[in-house]
Enzyme design. Sequence first.
Site, PDB file in Angstrom:
ATOM      1  N   SER A 142       0.931  -1.346   0.059  1.00  0.00           N
ATOM      2  CA  SER A 142      -0.669  -0.049  -0.188  1.00  0.00           C
ATOM      3  C   SER A 142       1.491   1.446   0.030  1.00  0.00           C
ATOM      4  O   SER A 142       1.692   1.710   0.458  1.00  0.00           O
ATOM      5  CB  SER A 142      -1.178  -0.538   1.367  1.00  0.00           C
ATOM      6  OG  SER A 142      -1.852   1.288   1.653  1.00  0.00           O
ATOM      7  N   GLN A 202       0.945  -0.657  -4.761  1.00  0.00           N
ATOM      8  CA  GLN A 202      -0.544   0.072  -5.212  1.00  0.00           C
ATOM      9  C   GLN A 202      -0.327   1.715  -4.604  1.00  0.00           C
ATOM     10  O   GLN A 202       0.609   2.047  -3.267  1.00  0.00           O
ATOM     11  CB  GLN A 202      -1.012  -0.601  -3.777  1.00  0.00           C
ATOM     12  CG  GLN A 202      -2.712  -0.068  -3.975  1.00  0.00           C
ATOM     13  CD  GLN A 202      -2.996   1.456  -2.532  1.00  0.00           C
ATOM     14  OE1 GLN A 202      -2.175   1.074  -1.917  1.00  0.00           O
ATOM     15  NE2 GLN A 202      -3.106   2.680  -3.343  1.00  0.00           N
ATOM     16  N   TYR A 234      -2.233   5.632  -4.896  1.00  0.00           N
ATOM     17  CA  TYR A 234      -2.978   6.774  -4.164  1.00  0.00           C
ATOM     18  C   TYR A 234      -2.314   7.709  -5.262  1.00  0.00           C
ATOM     19  O   TYR A 234      -1.559   8.496  -5.046  1.00  0.00           O
ATOM     20  CB  TYR A 234      -3.312   6.768  -2.884  1.00  0.00           C
ATOM     21  CG  TYR A 234      -4.563   6.087  -2.304  1.00  0.00           C
ATOM     22  CD1 TYR A 234      -5.658   5.643  -3.333  1.00  0.00           C
ATOM     23  CD2 TYR A 234      -4.051   5.181  -1.171  1.00  0.00           C
ATOM     24  CE1 TYR A 234      -6.048   4.670  -2.130  1.00  0.00           C
ATOM     25  CE2 TYR A 234      -4.664   4.362  -0.426  1.00  0.00           C
ATOM     26  CZ  TYR A 234      -6.110   3.998  -1.067  1.00  0.00           C
ATOM     27  OH  TYR A 234      -6.531   3.052  -0.311  1.00  0.00           O
ATOM     28  N   THR A 279      -4.770   2.174  -7.308  1.00  0.00           N
ATOM     29  CA  THR A 279      -6.838   2.505  -6.859  1.00  0.00           C
ATOM     30  C   THR A 279      -7.536   3.649  -7.527  1.00  0.00           C
ATOM     31  O   THR A 279      -6.970   4.830  -7.260  1.00  0.00           O
ATOM     32  CB  THR A 279      -6.551   2.459  -5.661  1.00  0.00           C
ATOM     33  OG1 THR A 279      -5.483   1.389  -5.111  1.00  0.00           O
ATOM     34  CG2 THR A 279      -7.816   2.049  -5.067  1.00  0.00           C
ATOM     35  N   LYS A 316      -7.228  -1.074  -9.610  1.00  0.00           N
ATOM     36  CA  LYS A 316      -7.898  -1.880  -8.400  1.00  0.00           C
ATOM     37  C   LYS A 316      -9.115  -1.423  -8.394  1.00  0.00           C
ATOM     38  O   LYS A 316      -9.587   0.283  -7.696  1.00  0.00           O
ATOM     39  CB  LYS A 316      -6.953  -1.995  -7.672  1.00  0.00           C
ATOM     40  CG  LYS A 316      -7.628  -2.627  -6.342  1.00  0.00           C
ATOM     41  CD  LYS A 316      -6.189  -2.523  -5.155  1.00  0.00           C
ATOM     42  CE  LYS A 316      -6.864  -2.788  -3.907  1.00  0.00           C
ATOM     43  NZ  LYS A 316      -7.715  -2.330  -2.979  1.00  0.00           N
ATOM     44  N   HIS A 342     -13.102  -2.747  -2.792  1.00  0.00           N
ATOM     45  CA  HIS A 342     -12.458  -2.829  -1.721  1.00  0.00           C
ATOM     46  C   HIS A 342     -12.806  -2.966  -0.188  1.00  0.00           C
ATOM     47  O   HIS A 342     -12.713  -2.623   0.648  1.00  0.00           O
ATOM     48  CB  HIS A 342     -12.625  -0.463  -1.921  1.00  0.00           C
ATOM     49  CG  HIS A 342     -10.746   0.279  -0.833  1.00  0.00           C
ATOM     50  ND1 HIS A 342     -10.227   0.701  -1.922  1.00  0.00           N
ATOM     51  CD2 HIS A 342     -10.908   0.267   0.297  1.00  0.00           C
ATOM     52  CE1 HIS A 342      -9.748   1.227  -1.150  1.00  0.00           C
ATOM     53  NE2 HIS A 342      -9.389   0.906   0.048  1.00  0.00           N
ATOM     54  N   ILE A 385     -12.636 -13.530  -0.209  1.00  0.00           N
ATOM     55  CA  ILE A 385     -12.271 -14.889  -0.146  1.00  0.00           C
ATOM     56  C   ILE A 385     -11.921 -15.425   0.976  1.00  0.00           C
ATOM     57  O   ILE A 385     -10.763 -14.762   1.892  1.00  0.00           O
ATOM     58  CB  ILE A 385     -10.442 -14.681  -1.164  1.00  0.00           C
ATOM     59  CG1 ILE A 385     -11.490 -14.500  -2.732  1.00  0.00           C
ATOM     60  CG2 ILE A 385     -10.230 -16.433  -1.291  1.00  0.00           C
ATOM     61  CD1 ILE A 385     -11.202 -15.298  -3.096  1.00  0.00           C
TER      62      ILE A 385
HETATM   63  C1  LIG Z   1      -7.275  -2.429   7.297  1.00  0.00           C
HETATM   64  C2  LIG Z   1      -7.998  -2.391   5.532  1.00  0.00           C
HETATM   65  C3  LIG Z   1      -6.869  -1.542   4.948  1.00  0.00           C
HETATM   66  C4  LIG Z   1      -6.980  -1.532   3.154  1.00  0.00           C
HETATM   67  N1  LIG Z   1      -6.396  -0.209   2.546  1.00  0.00           N
HETATM   68  C5  LIG Z   1      -6.044  -0.679   1.478  1.00  0.00           C
HETATM   69  C6  LIG Z   1      -4.928   0.412   0.376  1.00  0.00           C
HETATM   70  O1  LIG Z   1      -4.738   1.602   1.671  1.00  0.00           O
HETATM   71  N2  LIG Z   1      -5.241   0.378  -0.520  1.00  0.00           N
HETATM   72  C7  LIG Z   1      -6.113  -0.187  -1.213  1.00  0.00           C
HETATM   73  O2  LIG Z   1      -6.237   0.019  -2.411  1.00  0.00           O
HETATM   74  N3  LIG Z   1      -6.679  -1.168  -0.869  1.00  0.00           N
HETATM   75  C8  LIG Z   1      -6.761  -1.143   0.524  1.00  0.00           C
HETATM   76  N4  LIG Z   1      -7.605  -2.453   1.319  1.00  0.00           N
HETATM   77  C9  LIG Z   1      -8.575  -3.065   0.426  1.00  0.00           C
HETATM   78  C10 LIG Z   1      -8.160  -4.596   0.082  1.00  0.00           C
HETATM   79  O3  LIG Z   1      -6.967  -3.922  -0.666  1.00  0.00           O
HETATM   80  C11 LIG Z   1      -8.854  -5.353  -0.746  1.00  0.00           C
HETATM   81  O4  LIG Z   1      -9.355  -4.523  -1.420  1.00  0.00           O
HETATM   82  C12 LIG Z   1     -10.046  -5.290   0.868  1.00  0.00           C
HETATM   83  O5  LIG Z   1      -9.417  -6.166   1.814  1.00  0.00           O
HETATM   84  C13 LIG Z   1     -10.256  -7.009   0.223  1.00  0.00           C
HETATM   85  O6  LIG Z   1     -11.672  -7.850   1.031  1.00  0.00           O
HETATM   86  P1  LIG Z   1     -10.883  -8.767   1.599  1.00  0.00           P
HETATM   87  O7  LIG Z   1     -10.641  -8.385   3.182  1.00  0.00           O
HETATM   88  O8  LIG Z   1     -12.660  -9.300   2.044  1.00  0.00           O
HETATM   89  O9  LIG Z   1      -9.871 -10.022   1.262  1.00  0.00           O
HETATM   90  C14 LIG Z   1      -7.832  -2.224   2.594  1.00  0.00           C
HETATM   91  C15 LIG Z   1      -8.395  -3.238   3.565  1.00  0.00           C
HETATM   92  C16 LIG Z   1      -8.426  -3.519   5.183  1.00  0.00           C
HETATM   93  C17 LIG Z   1      -8.735  -4.244   5.455  1.00  0.00           C
END
Ligand SMILES: Cc1cc2nc3c(=O)[nH]c(=O)nc-3n(C[C@H](O)[C@H](O)[C@H](O)COP(=O)(O)O)c2cc1C
Length: 359
Positions: free
Chosen positions: A106, A127, A129, A155, A232, A256, A290
Amino acid sequence: MDPVNVPEYERRASERVDPAAWDYIQGGAADERTLRSNTEAFDAITLLPRVLVDVSCVETETRVLGRPVRFPVLAAPTGFQTLAHPEGELAVARATAALGTIMVLSTLSSYPLEAVAAAAAGPKWFQLYCYRDRSVTQRLVERAQEQGFHAICVTVDLPAVGHRERDLRSGFTLPPHALPRNFEGLVDTSAMSDPANPSVFAEHIGRLVDPSLTWEIIPWLRSVTHLPIVLKGILRPDDARHAADRGIDGIIVSNHGGRQLDGVPASIEALPPIVEAVRGQLDILLDGGIRRGTDVAKALALGARAVLVGRPVLWGLAVGGAKGVERVLDLLRAEFALAMTLLGCRNVAELNPGLLGTA
Ligand SMILES: Cc1cc2nc3c(=O)[nH]c(=O)nc-3n(C[C@H](O)[C@H](O)[C@H](O)COP(=O)(O)O)c2cc1C
């Protein structure tokens, strides 16, 4: 005894993480309908195995963006991983490298990307932003490229932060150890840990992330990096087509983790029309919900090349650092291999929609 499946890691992790940080990790936006549907939609798909197939040799390997991975489960980008364990992203880098899969780091990493690159030599994507200040964005991309990251994963579903009510209720702020460390000398992020101003995380992102971003970002990115580009946060076939028409290398079908717009479909429901729209033109990945090897098999049968897991990695991290992440990913690998065997599939190319039904 070690947990024997991913949901057991979730339960074990819940006892170890600070309650407000736990809510931040687990939570979704608004009523959390999309968050729930991500897992429920997988449960609603049944499996129809082929029998009397020689499955004495089953191979889980595949290629993502043309590079081999031992099994099609990647670590999704999640910010501030030291919330789960002091070694945070360094541990995730070691675990993914040990297992032969890809880590997506991230932008909001608690360790600088250089330190994560140095922690283990396995393949990584960065990843991104896109910040309002293009020079900050450019510097991040250049540093990722210098450090040998294999792709830039932009993203696109966060022009603003979703309405995360658990965080409003808990007054969540980042502890100083979890502050994002990729911005030193670029952006002052210290206010994100101000306990007197708990909504500052969303404010910070709101101030920095560029809500005016359009498809014009793609030629700009191409002008600053030669790395493959993955988008993404795609949920619509027409957006997937735009990506394919612009020569994007991969897309991640994702909501997300239910954390942005509540009410959008489960990512597995959004997948089939997207596969139909762009079949074969770019790599389609999926994340969201998943939790089992059979979920991985369902996503691949519907046309995903690979999946990513977000929260499960954080649960493994909280329970056992790098070893815990390794164990979570290896459980998914082993469950996926067994699912393929029992479905009568010898390799990932044999997974197809004919193996699925609906509950
Ligand atoms: C605590 C947390 C922080 C996240 N931070 C980011 C991030 O910094 N950048 C991003 O593109 N997605 C972020 N996501 C989304 C994840 O990349 C991903 O899309 C998502 O967790 C997938 O679902 P799952 O948790 O059910 O596997 C975050 C998700 C969580 C749970």
